[in-house]
Structures are given as structure tokens and as C-alpha cells.
Design a protein around this motif. Structure first.
Motif, PDB file in Angstrom:
ATOM      1  N   ARG A 139       3.906  -4.201  -0.400  1.00  0.00           N
ATOM      2  CA  ARG A 139       3.199  -4.974  -1.438  1.00  0.00           C
ATOM      3  C   ARG A 139       4.181  -5.486  -2.480  1.00  0.00           C
ATOM      4  N   ARG A 179       5.111  -9.302  -2.862  1.00  0.00           N
ATOM      5  CA  ARG A 179       4.767  -9.897  -4.163  1.00  0.00           C
ATOM      6  C   ARG A 179       5.974 -10.602  -4.758  1.00  0.00           C
ATOM      7  N   MET A 185      -1.122  -5.274   2.197  1.00  0.00           N
ATOM      8  CA  MET A 185      -1.648  -6.502   1.593  1.00  0.00           C
ATOM      9  C   MET A 185      -0.913  -7.740   2.077  1.00  0.00           C
ATOM     10  N   GLU A 244      -2.763 -11.140   2.015  1.00  0.00           N
ATOM     11  CA  GLU A 244      -2.957 -11.700   0.671  1.00  0.00           C
ATOM     12  C   GLU A 244      -1.632 -12.183   0.061  1.00  0.00           C
ATOM     13  N   LEU A 245      -0.601 -11.352   0.186  1.00  0.00           N
ATOM     14  CA  LEU A 245       0.639 -11.637  -0.552  1.00  0.00           C
ATOM     15  C   LEU A 245       1.651 -12.430   0.253  1.00  0.00           C
ATOM     16  N   ASN A 267       5.808   0.969  -7.105  1.00  0.00           N
ATOM     17  CA  ASN A 267       4.918   0.618  -8.223  1.00  0.00           C
ATOM     18  C   ASN A 267       5.699   0.503  -9.530  1.00  0.00           C
ATOM     19  N   LYS A 300       6.015  -3.031 -11.686  1.00  0.00           N
ATOM     20  CA  LYS A 300       5.594  -3.183 -13.095  1.00  0.00           C
ATOM     21  C   LYS A 300       6.755  -3.704 -13.941  1.00  0.00           C
ATOM     22  N   TYR A 336       4.797  -7.604 -12.805  1.00  0.00           N
ATOM     23  CA  TYR A 336       3.609  -7.854 -11.985  1.00  0.00           C
ATOM     24  C   TYR A 336       2.461  -6.992 -12.502  1.00  0.00           C
ATOM     25  N   THR A 337       1.381  -7.656 -12.848  1.00  0.00           N
ATOM     26  CA  THR A 337       0.252  -6.925 -13.434  1.00  0.00           C
ATOM     27  C   THR A 337      -0.884  -6.732 -12.426  1.00  0.00           C
ATOM     28  N   ASP A 338      -0.637  -7.108 -11.173  1.00  0.00           N
ATOM     29  CA  ASP A 338      -1.687  -6.969 -10.144  1.00  0.00           C
ATOM     30  C   ASP A 338      -2.190  -5.525 -10.108  1.00  0.00           C
ATOM     31  N   PRO A 339      -3.509  -5.345 -10.039  1.00  0.00           N
ATOM     32  CA  PRO A 339      -4.057  -3.973 -10.045  1.00  0.00           C
ATOM     33  C   PRO A 339      -3.557  -3.121  -8.882  1.00  0.00           C
ATOM     34  N   CYS A 340      -3.115  -3.768  -7.793  1.00  0.00           N
ATOM     35  CA  CYS A 340      -2.701  -2.972  -6.633  1.00  0.00           C
ATOM     36  C   CYS A 340      -1.533  -2.047  -6.966  1.00  0.00           C
TER      37      CYS A 340
END
Ligand code: MGD
Ligand code: MGD
Ligand code: SF4
Ligand code: MO
Length: 782
Positions: A191, A195, A412, A415-416, A553, A557, A561-565
Motif C-alpha cells: 500500500r 501510494r 490495495m 485502488e492504488l 505505516n 504518514k 499520506y493521510t489515507d485512512p488505510c
């Protein structure tokens, strides 16, 4: 802090002892069941640091107080051992096999028995490190905070994205942990990479050609349960060596023999199972396709195939006959270095067996013609009606295909990245990748040397950062000298997440410490057996080690990247992986969920006959039948049945090269390592011993090489200078072939090169996999 001193201390083992450790050659049959009970683990003669109980704690499994935690060995190993750890006051004090699990009951392998040494090793990296001084062997590191490490990494990534584009960030990941959450194939770490828009890696190092090939025949891939080896009438070990690669499965082969079954081995190199085998065919490497077609021809000519079955369930028999007619027995014998009688005996034994299982080893597919080999072998169980008719009949390649979990929820990718993780499956050509809808550049691990050096297919495509987790490219990847050159480039910023100062880590600008199995929750699927497993962490992470998910993660951050995932933790990802699969895939059995798996620790697929449903309802091929002839292959420009294209380096394929480098170099799996894991662990280093080159006496004599001489194995790609000659007869390996073990750490061998400086990076015919076995070399006395 200096990089760990890994001076080699593995000398002094007798030749006999080493043969036993390696499980090659004249080993007594009793030595085959190498899965010894836990009580045998305390062999003091092998102990460098004392018996492996955590922090020197004295324990008694039965009586000691403490908690038993259920876990799984996370390594890239067929067995995926279910293990239990006793924990007292937060310290892991002993590891055992989960006695309730029939497959790995009793004990992990000898490597697994050292897990406490491993976990509590003083050599472990448990804090972030930054390199001070030059890259490469002898590199020096000093401890920094996670804040500084993350800032350094993300500042550099942002700079690269702004200047050269996100795809100049190149991941390397493979099989450090095989956990589905923290691993490489569909992991949550992807992810972060997707991303960022980093190059997307096809992790095609290992099994891609075979995984791509089998569905052209059967529409899907449904391997037998290895526990059924015990019940079959004929077990064929085809280019495999379970005594090294799956010590816990050997007992089922033994039971097969005890039950009156026969065993046949097809392998250029003697494996321990040859001691038990009714027949061993010492096939020339790379020639499995003509051998299998020769068998097909005998089955058809002699009418010893299942005509009714073939008529009902298969298509393309005439075209198969035409392909096989090119391979009369005499031609096969000449091409494959076997005799006509050996071929005929094999064909008739196979045809006569009421039930049979061909267990295909993975090395067979790591060849430029690897997919063709697997496809050719796949015709045999179809012709004899072994597909879908009995639980103890068919083939075994690798069982991952059963676990149709929600992988995309974890990575993901769709999506990404625009498409799910590239690689495996039907992906056979670059055109398919181009049409795959990927938003970012896709790179193939097979070409890693070219990616790093911006050469070949990747000419002019910048590589400015390498992000390594779960892998050790300087040990494992082909054409390794060029991989080293790539990592050494000043403009390449290298981040390595590992727990050891590997050869690769010596090139790191920043090292991020990772957790190990005792500290990491994950879901693990078997890829030889029929189990899915949950690993419960037994202890708190050492120092400041982070799981791969926490690391990813944290970095995401810091990239902004503020994506909730990026708030998903491991339990959330595990739920997303498993949720809904019960309905989607009835073979999981009732109440399949993250919670139930966590409670049960492991679950086995319910008993069923692979492909029985397909017999009833049609195979998942375009014709609904088993396809000897495939239009889809034809559309891809491949032979619609199968043909013999000699290996990219071979006597038949490249005679000019073979005149200069006349020896096929097989680089095979060591019983005492798993990938490169454990070579730095004292006890196992001793067991592994000095690395040998197995060379036939005729080849040795022609080069003035005596048993025990230091030798150099070389070709235009490089010189492997870490091996000692083990001169053997035709009863181990034929003249024209040499063999050595893969995955040794150069820095454990005083900086000497391992086998991968010689190996090539050709792409296999199907699936874009590796071709380690298409490797011509010569050998000289050092
Ligand atoms: N102890 C241990 N177990 C492991 C691993 C490990 O590193 N250590 N690794 C795991 C992984 S990642 C994998 S992929 C598997 C590896 O599994 P495999 O690739 O099956 O194992 P190898 O022993 O390398 O190769 C099997 C046999 O193939 C033979 N062979 C080579 N070329 C040919 C050929 O052209 N034709 C035929 N017929 N035979 C050939 C070799 O002589 C060898 O005996 O094992 C898994 N298990
Ligand atoms: N010549 C030759 N070479 C081969 C092969 C061959 O047949 N011949 N076979 C190939 C095959 S089949 C395989 S599978 C590959 C294996 O190739 P790789 O996967 O690159 O090698 P491993 O040795 O498994 O690398 C594992 C590294 O990951 C680290 N690691 C373990 N757990 C974690 C974790 O949780 N997080 C992080 N960040 N790191 C972790 C380990 O400490 C170790 O350094 O080798 C390939 N190389
Ligand atoms: S390396 Fe393989 S056999 Fe050894 S403990 Fe791990 S899963 Fe079991
Ligand atoms: Mo592998």
C-alpha cells in the motif's frame, strides 16, 4: 557500532558428517527422516553458544510454569511448521512443534529449533542505524532514532519523486517472512509503495513459470494433499528433494513405501530418496520436456493410457500425439542422457500404477524453458486418468492456489496501482503487463541487475533509491556481481529493513530493524500442505524493532499520506484478508473468520479430491476440458501443445558457448538454510559446513582437480570462489554437470562470492520467471 563480525567458523567437519548434514549421496536411509524429536536438538557437539534456551533459562516443558503461545515458522519453506513457544515472565524459553498438528508434529526442523538463539542473538539489529563511511563490505553503522531514520528516508524519497519521478524508487522484496500481511506478494507494505508510485515489482523469483503453465492444461491448479503421498501406489519425485526442502513431508513418502507403493526419482543429482527408490533416472538438466513427451509417446503407442477418460475429459489428443511422435525413445535417450530401457520402464510403471502422484520440484521451472517442462509433465496424470479421480492421485506443485483470500484488500493494488500485484498467474509476456492497467512502471525481479544499473530493458529509466524488506538480493538474485555494482552506485540511496547485517545491509544508507516470528502477528498459508495458520506473537518486540506494517505505516504518514488505510494494524488487515471467504470458497469449511482461525491456530482444508468438481462440471479452460492443445498458448506465440526449446545455455541450445563453458551448474537448496536465513547463526553455520562443489571424477581429472581442492566456478558473468571440490562418481552426478548449494552469505565466507555471481537472468518461457538452472560454467583449481 561496527557491522557484525561474521568470521567463518564452520571448518572442521568431516566429509562423512557433512554429507549427512547436506543429505546427499551415500546417506543411510534412516538419516532421511531428518525431523528429529525436540529432545534431539541439544547435540552439544553442534553447539557454539550453548543449548538454545532463551536468555539461558532452564526449563522443563511439561512442568515449568508459563504460557504456551501458538505460532508458525514464517520462513519461505514448504512446511510452515506449527510451533509452540513457552513464555515465562515475558521471555521465550523453549520452542516445540505443535503436537496436535499431524504434519509438523513433534518438532520444527533443526533450524527452527535454534529460533531462540536467533531471536535473542546479540548480532540482531534492534535499533535504526545509519551508515557512517563508505558502502560495501566492512561498512560501519551508528544508532539513530526512528524519527531521524524516517526523516532521512522520506526526505530523500520526496526529493527523488520531485526530481526523477516516483518510479526511480525501486523495491526489492521476497521471502523473508511469508506472512500474508507482512510478506511480499500481497502484503500491506505494498500500500505504501503503491501510494508513493514506486516501481511495482513482479516477485517472480521462484515459481512463476510453473504457476503460469499448469492452468493452460487444467484451467486451474489443484494439487494433492502431501499427506496423501502415504496412500498413493506410485510417488514420483520429479526434480525435487523433500529431504532438504520439506523434511516433514518425507514421512509420507516413507509410509507410501511401507504401504507397498513404489518410488521413482527423475533428477540429474542424487537425492537421499534415491536410497529408497525403485528407479532413479539421472536426466540431463533442462531436458524434462523431451523426457515427458517420450513417455507420452510410449503410453499412446502401446495403448497403455486411460482411453475412456481421455475421450471424455481431454481435448487435443491428436495434436499431442503429433508433438510426442517427434520423440521416439532413442532420440529421448540421446537428448536426456538416459537409456531407452529407463524411459520404457518409467512409462510402463507409471501407466500401470493404480494411483500415482508426481511431485514436481520448483527447480524444474527455474529455467528458460521451465514453463514448457511443467506443461509437458502435466500431460502424464491426465493421460492416465489420475486427475480428479482419487485423493491420492494427480500432481503436487505448490498449493497456494487454494487460498483464494481477499489479497487485494491487503495490498490495495487495484485502488492504488490500478491493478493487483503484477506477476504469477497467466502473466507470460511484457505485452500482458503493458495492457494490465498499471499506473506505474512494472519491473521484474528476474531483471534486477538491469533495473539497478539502468541497462537492458530499463535503459534510461532511473533508479535512485532501493527499498529492501524481506529479502537479501546480494545473496539470492541472479547475476549478482552486477547487483552489487548497482547497489554500490553513489546516486542510489539504499534503505534496508532487516534484523541482520546481511551482505545487502552493508550497502544501506539507513537500516530499519524488523521484528521476527516471536514478535509478529500474521496469517500464513502452506504452499506444500493444506493448512492455513495464525501466528500469535509470543513476546514484545526487541529494542525498537517494528513489524513491516508498522514500518510502512510510519513511513507513509511521514510522506504526508493521510489515507485512512495507513491506520490499519495487523488484526485489521488480517480481518480484511479473511472476511467473506467462507461464502466465496466453500473449501475453507464452516465459520472461517479471522477470529476462529486465531482461536484454532490452524485449519486444514476439508478432505476432497482435487479436480473432482471439474470432472463433474467442466474444467476452467476455454473448452471445459483438460487441454493438450491450447489456443491461448498459440495466441501468445507459444507452441499450442509443447515443444522442446533447449535451455538458453546448454549443449543443445548454445553449442558455441558450451564449447567454452561445458558444465551445467545446478544451484540447489540446502537442508540447513532457508533462503539465506540462518547462515549467520553459529550452530547452523557449523551444520551447513564448508560449501562444496559436486563434480564428477571424469570432469575433475580432466581439470587436475582433486577431492578437497579449493575451486573456482566461472563464466563471463563472474567467478564463484567459495567452493571446495567434492569429487564424486556417476552414482551422484553425471559428467558434464556440477552442483552447489544456493543462498550462502558471502560475508560468512570471508567475502568470497556465492554461486549467484555466475547465474543468468534470462526470463522463462511462461510467467516471466527466473532461469537459475540455464547456467553454463567451467571449473578450475583455485
Ligand atoms: N531447507 C530448505 N527448505 C526449503 C528452502 C530452503 O532454502 N531451505 N526453500 C524453499 C523454497 S523458496 C523453494 S522454492 C523450495 C525449493 O524447492 P526445489 O527448487 O524443488 O529444491 P532444489 O533442491 O533446489 O531442487 C530440486 C531438485 O531439482 C533438481 N534439478 C535441477 N535442475 C533440474 C532439471 O532441469 N530437471 C530435473 N528433473 N531436475 C532438476 C536438482 O538436482 C534438485 O535435486 O524449497 C523450499 N524449502
Ligand atoms: N542460484 C540460485 N539462487 C536462488 C535460487 C536458486 O534456485 N538458485 N532460488 C531462488 C528462490 S526459489 C528464492 S525463494 C530466493 C530467496 O530469496 P530472498 O527472499 O531474497 O532471500 P531470503 O534469504 O529469503 O531473504 C530473507 C531476508 O529477509 C529478512 N527478513 C526475515 N523476516 C523479515 C521481516 O519480517 N521483515 C523484514 N523486513 N525482513 C525480514 C531476513 O533476515 C533475510 O535477510 O532465492 C533465489 N535464489
Ligand atoms: S524452516 Fe521449514 S521445516 Fe524448519 S521450522 Fe521453519 S517451516 Fe519448519
Ligand atoms: Mo523459492
Amino acid at each position: 557500532m561496527a557491522s557484525t563480525d561474521l568470521k567463518h567458523s564452520g571448518g572442521g567437519l568431516s566429509r562423512r558428517r557433512f554429507l549427512q548434514g547436506l543429505a546427499v549421496g551415500t546417506v543411510a536411509a534412516a538419516g532421511l527422516t531428518s525431523c528429529a524429536p525436540a529432545a534431539d536438538s541439544g547435540d552439544d557437539s553442534l553447539s557454539e553458544t550453548g543449548e538454545g534456551s532463551g536468555a539461558g533459562y532452564q526449563y522443563d516443558w511439561e512442568t515449568a510454569e508459563g504460557e504456551i503461545v501458538h505460532g508458525v515458522c514464517p520462513k519461505n519453506c514448504y512446511d510452515t511448521c506449527r510451533i509452540c513457544t513457552k513464555v515465562v515472565d515475558g521471555v521465550a524459553v523453549q520452542i516445540r512443534g505443535d503436537k496436535d498438528n499431524p504434519y509438523t508434529a513433534g518438532s520444527p526442523c533443526v533450524k527452527g529449533q535454534t529460533y531462540l538463539d536467533y531471536h535473542y542473538s546479540e548480532d540482531r539489529i534492534i535499533y535504526p542505524m545509519k551508515r557512517v563511511g563508505p558502502k560495501g563490505p566492512g561498512a560501519q553503522f551508528e544508532r539513530i532514532s526512528w524519527e531521524e531514520a524516517v526523516q532521512t528516508v522520506t526526505d530523500r524519497f520526496k526529493e527523488i519523486i520531485a526530481n526523477e519521478g516516483s518510479e526511480a524508487i525501486v523495491p526489492y522484496t521476497f521471502s523473508g517472512t511469508f506472512g500474508l500481511i507482512n510478506g511480499c506478494f500481497f502484503s500491506g507494505v505494498l500500500r505504501f509503495l503503491y501510494r508513493m508510485g514506486a516501481s511495482a515489482l513482479m516477485p517472480n523469483m521462484c515459481e512463476a513459470a510453473g504457476v503460469a503453465a499448469l492452468p493452460y492444461t487444467f484451467g486451474s491448479q489443484k494439487d494433492v494433499d502431501p499427506e496423501q503421498y502415504a496412500n498413493t501406489k506410485l510417488y514420483v519425485s520429479w526434480g525435487s528433494n523433500l529431504s532438504a526442502t520439506s523434511v516433514h513431508a518425507v514421512k509420507y513418502v516413507k509410509q507410501c513405501i511401507e504401504n507397498g507403493g513404489k518410488v521413482v526419482v527423475v533428477n540429474p543429482f542424487r537425492i537421499p530418496l534415491c536410497e529408497w527408490a525403485d528407479q532413479w533416472i539421472k536426466i540431463r538438466p533442462g531436458t524434462d520436456t523431451p523426457f515427458a513427451l517420450g513417455v507420452v509417446k510410449i503410453l499412446l503407442d502401446e495403448g497403455i493410457y486411460d482411453k475412456e477418460y481421455v475421450e471424455k475429459y481431454c481435448m487435443g489428443l491428436d495434436q499431442l500425439k503429433a508433438a510426442a511422435d517427434l520423440w521416439p525413445a532413442e532420440r529421448v535417450a540421446k537428448t536426456c542422457d538416459c537409456t531407452v530401457e529407463e524411459l520404457q520402464t518409467f512409462a510402463r510403471t507409471y501407466a500401470e500404477a493404480e494411483t500415482s502422484i508426481i511431485q514436481i520440484g520448483m527447480q524444474v521451472n527455474r529455467d528458460s524453458n521451465g514453463g514448457s517442462k511443467i506443461r509437458a509433465i502435466s500431460f502424464l496424470p491426465a493421460l492416465t486418468g489420475q486427475i480428479g479421480t482419487n485423493a491420492a492421485a494427480g500432481f503436487q506443485w505448490l498449493t497456494c492456489g487454494y487460498w483464494a483470500l481477499n489479497f487485494d484488500n491487503v495490498s490495495m493494488g487495484t485502488e492504488l496501482l490500478g491493478a493487483s500485484t503484477p506477476g504469477g498467474g497467466y502473466v507470460t509476456t511484457w505485452d500482458q503487463i503493458k495492457d494490465g492497467g498499471y499506473k506505474y512502471r512494472v519491473i521484474n525481479i528476474t531483471d534486477y541487475a538491469d533495473v539497478l544499473n539502468e541497462t537492458g530493458r530499463y535503459e534510461g529509466e532511473p533508479c535512485r533509491a532501493v527499498f529492501v524488506y524481506n529479502g537479501n538480493p546480494l545473496v539470492s538474485v541472479p547475476n549478482n556481481k552486477r547487483v552489487r555494482e548497482g547497489l554500490a552506485r553513489d546516486e542510489v540511496f539504499v534503505v534496508v529493513s532487516d534484523k541482520w547485517y546481511t551482505d545487502t545491509a552493508d550497502y544501506a544508507d539507513i537500516i530499519l530493524p524488523c521484528t521476527d516470528l516471536l514478535e509478529t502477528e500474521d496469517i500464513h498459508q502452506d504452499y506444500h500442505g493444506w493448512y492455513i495458520n495464525h501466528n500469535t506473537p509470543a513476546v514484545e518486540p526487541a529494542g525498537e524493532a517494528k513489524t513491516n506494517i508498522e514500518m510502512a505505516n510510519t513511513l507513509a504518514k511521514a510522506m504526508g499520506y493521510t489515507d485512512p488505510c495507513f491506520d490499519d494494524d495487523i488484526p485489521a488487515l488480517a480481518k480484511a484478508l479473511i472476511e467473506g471467504t467462507e461464502g466465496a470458497n466453500p473449501i475453507y469449511g464452516p465459520n472461517m473468520s479471522y477470529e476462529t482461525l486465531k482461536q484454532e491456530h490452524w485449519r486444514k482444508l476439508p478432505d476432497f479430491v482435487p479436480y473432482a468438481d471439474d470432472l463433474a462440471n467442466g474444467f476452467a479452460t476455454p473448452s471445459g476440458k483438460i487441454e493438450f492443445y491450447s489456443d491461448r498458448l498459440k495466441e501468445l506465440g507459444l507452441h499450442p501443445v509443447v515443444e522442446y526449446i533447449p535451455s538458453a545455455e546448454s549443449k543443445d541450445g548454445t553449442p558455441d558457448l558450451a564449447a567454452v563453458y561445458p558444465l551445467n551448474f545446478l544451484t540447489v537448496t540446502s537442508k540447513n538454510l532457508c533462503g539465506s536465513n540462518w547462515h549467520n547463526i553459529g550452530k547452523i553455520r557449523l551444520l551447513h559446513g564448508d560449501p562444496y562443489l559436486y563434480i564428477n571424477e571424469a570432469d575433475a581429472a580432466a581439470r587436475g582437480i582433486a577431492d578437497g581442492d579449493a575451486v573456482e566456478v566461472f563464466n563471463d558473468r563472474g567467478v564463484c570462489n567459495s567452493l571446495t571440490a567434492m569429487v564424486v562418481g556417476d552414482d551422484v552426478i553425471a559428467a558434464g554437470n556440477v552442483a552447489g548449494l544456493k543462498s550462502a552469505w558471502p560475508k560468512v565466507m570471508d567475502g568470497k562470492n556465492n554461486v549467484n555471481v555466475t547465474t543468468p537472468s534470462y526470463t522463462s518461457d511462461y510467467g516471466m520467471g527466473t532461469s537459475f538452472q540455464a547456467n553454463l560454467v567451467d571449473v578450475r583449481k583455485a
